[in-house]
Design an enzyme around this catalytic site. Structure first.
Site, short mmCIF file in Angstrom:
data_model
loop_
_atom_site.label_atom_id
_atom_site.label_comp_id
_atom_site.label_asym_id
_atom_site.label_seq_id
_atom_site.Cartn_x
_atom_site.Cartn_y
_atom_site.Cartn_z
N GLY A 172 57.42 56.26 43.75
CA GLY A 172 58.19 57.25 43.53
C GLY A 172 57.59 58.24 45.02
N THR A 200 61.16 53.50 43.90
CA THR A 200 62.19 52.29 43.22
C THR A 200 63.62 51.74 44.15
OG1 THR A 200 61.59 52.40 41.03
CG2 THR A 200 63.04 50.89 41.19
N ASN A 225 60.70 64.52 36.34
CA ASN A 225 61.84 64.06 37.48
C ASN A 225 62.48 63.52 36.47
OD1 ASN A 225 62.35 61.04 38.56
ND2 ASN A 225 60.07 61.23 37.33
N MET A 246 64.75 61.55 38.98
CA MET A 246 65.78 61.35 40.13
C MET A 246 66.67 59.76 40.34
SD MET A 246 64.19 63.54 42.35
CE MET A 246 63.98 62.69 43.91
N GLY A 247 66.84 59.49 39.51
CA GLY A 247 67.77 58.48 39.59
C GLY A 247 67.07 57.37 40.32
N PHE A 248 66.69 57.01 41.09
CA PHE A 248 66.11 55.84 41.87
C PHE A 248 67.42 56.20 43.09
CE2 PHE A 248 65.13 52.37 38.82
CZ PHE A 248 64.50 52.60 38.74
N ASN A 292 60.92 46.89 37.18
CA ASN A 292 60.41 48.07 37.29
C ASN A 292 61.41 47.71 35.69
OD1 ASN A 292 60.95 50.93 36.47
ND2 ASN A 292 60.57 51.82 38.27
N SER A 316 61.35 53.04 33.66
CA SER A 316 62.23 54.53 33.86
C SER A 316 63.47 54.95 33.06
CB SER A 316 63.28 54.44 35.79
OG SER A 316 63.86 55.67 36.00
N ASN A 325 65.64 57.10 33.33
CA ASN A 325 66.48 58.21 34.15
C ASN A 325 67.65 57.25 35.20
OD1 ASN A 325 64.64 60.86 34.32
ND2 ASN A 325 63.68 59.44 36.17
N THR A 326 67.27 55.29 34.71
CA THR A 326 69.06 55.08 34.47
C THR A 326 68.81 54.39 33.40
OG1 THR A 326 67.86 53.93 36.11
CG2 THR A 326 69.54 52.86 36.09
N LYS A 356 56.16 46.87 35.04
CA LYS A 356 55.72 48.13 35.56
C LYS A 356 56.85 48.52 33.48
CE LYS A 356 55.38 52.54 36.99
NZ LYS A 356 55.04 53.34 38.25
N ASN A 380 54.43 54.04 33.06
CA ASN A 380 55.60 55.56 33.76
C ASN A 380 56.29 56.53 33.22
OD1 ASN A 380 58.30 55.26 35.57
ND2 ASN A 380 58.70 53.73 35.28
N GLY A 402 52.19 63.22 34.96
CA GLY A 402 50.74 63.59 35.56
C GLY A 402 49.53 63.63 34.51
N GLY A 436 47.77 60.03 34.68
CA GLY A 436 47.37 60.95 34.26
C GLY A 436 46.43 61.03 35.68
N TYR A 484 49.93 59.33 41.59
CA TYR A 484 51.01 60.20 42.29
C TYR A 484 51.19 61.61 42.25
CZ TYR A 484 55.76 60.96 42.97
OH TYR A 484 57.20 61.23 44.47
#
Length: 359
Positions: free
Chosen positions: A68, A91, A116, A118-120, A187, A190, A192-193, A230, A259, A286, A315, A336
């Site tokens: 990421g 990713t 986030n 972001m969407g890869f 992955n 996520s 976001n896809t 993942k 994730n 986080g 975390g 991260y």
């Protein structure tokens, strides 16, 4: 005295998070290009006592950078120079794609968290392959084999590819990137896809992982490339167990957990919930993810035992967090989000803290 928290508060906290990320990434690369990270190597690099062997690979530290941060493999050597035992890039998708519309990265400072969507966003496997190859060559030239930072490559589905064609899309990335990667991560978690998380169902996941395993063996016949999957923290406990059983059945090398989460309730967030609601969709990472990440780690350890590696993420803030995961059965630990809040010397503090705890 640490100066980065002041820099963050005065500069980055007021800046668009994605812009701040790019500036921070540039800063890390500049430390490398100017030779600063080399000059500070005695401080930055992990103590020899932290070396560990996982999935048949020697890691200079059990603590690494989660996927990421470096989505396209543009700063592997610079990040490794900070002291990460491994850097997982991505990713990366079979085709280049811009990701979701901006804004797509948001901070919850009170919670030391990020949302986030972001969407890869990445340049695709064809562009990333030569970067990974060059970075691997640089690291092999710079470090002894026993202390070379490890390169993981995280692959996902291109958004425009239909789910029924997902396997072929993952195989594009596998063919291109397996020869350069120390290990591969599939992955499927996520948020976001669209539709991606449906690939975590056992019926969809089994043929996907089997195909990626077979393709990696085909394109790298003289070296075993470890394969991990993942998973999301939002899986029900019974589904976590089912994925663990599948990983054993297919003789994968490891499971990465977890994730980001789509949950907002039950995390004990201190941020104003109206702000959280206004941010909208996306994966939250986080400090608030820590309890669930630990729960999933426990579930995996009970099911997997020592048969496969477990890489715990979610975390993690300091050396005690890392050691807690290792004590709970993780073989490796990733971070991260705290990197964004703690600054470039965060990983060195963790490694030094780990070495001190072990002494």
């Amino acid at each position: 005295m640490r100066i980065y928290p002041t820099i963050f508060k005065l500069v980055f906290e007021k800046m668009d998070p994605e812009k701040a990320h790019h500036i921070g990434f540039w800063g890390v690369q500049t430390l490398k290009s100017l030779g600063i990270s080399r000059a500070l190597r005695s401080y930055l690099q992990p103590d020899a006592s932290l070396r560990t062997r996982v999935m048949g690979i020697d890691f200079p530290s059990p603590f690494g950078l989660a996927a990421g941060f470096d989505k396209g493999g543009k700063g592997i050597a610079a990040l490794a120079a900070l002291g990460f035992g491994h850097v997982e890039i991505g990713t990366i998708t079979g085709q280049a794609q811009p990701g979701n519309p901006q804004p797509r990265l948001f901070r919850l400072v009170e919670d030391r968290a990020v949302i986030n969507r972001m969407g890869f966003n990445n340049d695709g496997a064809a562009a990333a392959g030569p970067r990974v190859a060059a970075a691997r060559a640089d690291l092999e030239a710079e470090y002894p084999a026993s202390s070379r930072p490890v390169i993981g490559v995280n692959i996902g589905k291109t958004k425009v590819v239909e789910l029924e064609n997902a396997i072929d899309d993952y195989l594009i990335s596998t063919r291109t990137l397996a020869p350069q990667a120390d290990y591969l991560t599939v992955n499927v978690s996520s948020p976001n896809t669209p539709g991606l998380r449906s690939l975590q169902s056992i019926e969809a996941l089994r043929p996907l992982l089997a195909a990626v395993r077979a393709e990696a063996d085909k394109v790298v016949p003289n070296r075993h490339v470890p394969l991990t999957v993942k998973i999301a923290p939002d899986l029900a406990d019974e589904d976590v167990i089912e994925v663990a059983r599948l990983a054993k059945e297919l003789k994968l090398d490891g499971v990465i957990a977890t994730n980001t989460t789509i949950a907002r309730e039950g995390l004990g967030l201190r941020s104003d919930m109206s702000k959280v609601k206004n941010i909208g969709a996306g994966g939250l990472s986080g400090a608030p993810l820590k309890p669930r990440s630990l729960e999933v780690l426990s579930l995996l350890k009970k099911e997997i035992g020592d048969e496969l590696a477990i890489i715990s993420v979610g975390g993690v803030t300091d050396a005690r967090d890392v050691q807690e995961r290792l004590d709970a059965g993780a073989d490796l630990v990733q971070g991260y989000t705290a990197f964004l809040y703690e600054g470039p010397f965060w990983v060195a503090r963790i490694n030094r803290g780990l070495a001190k705890l072990r002494r």
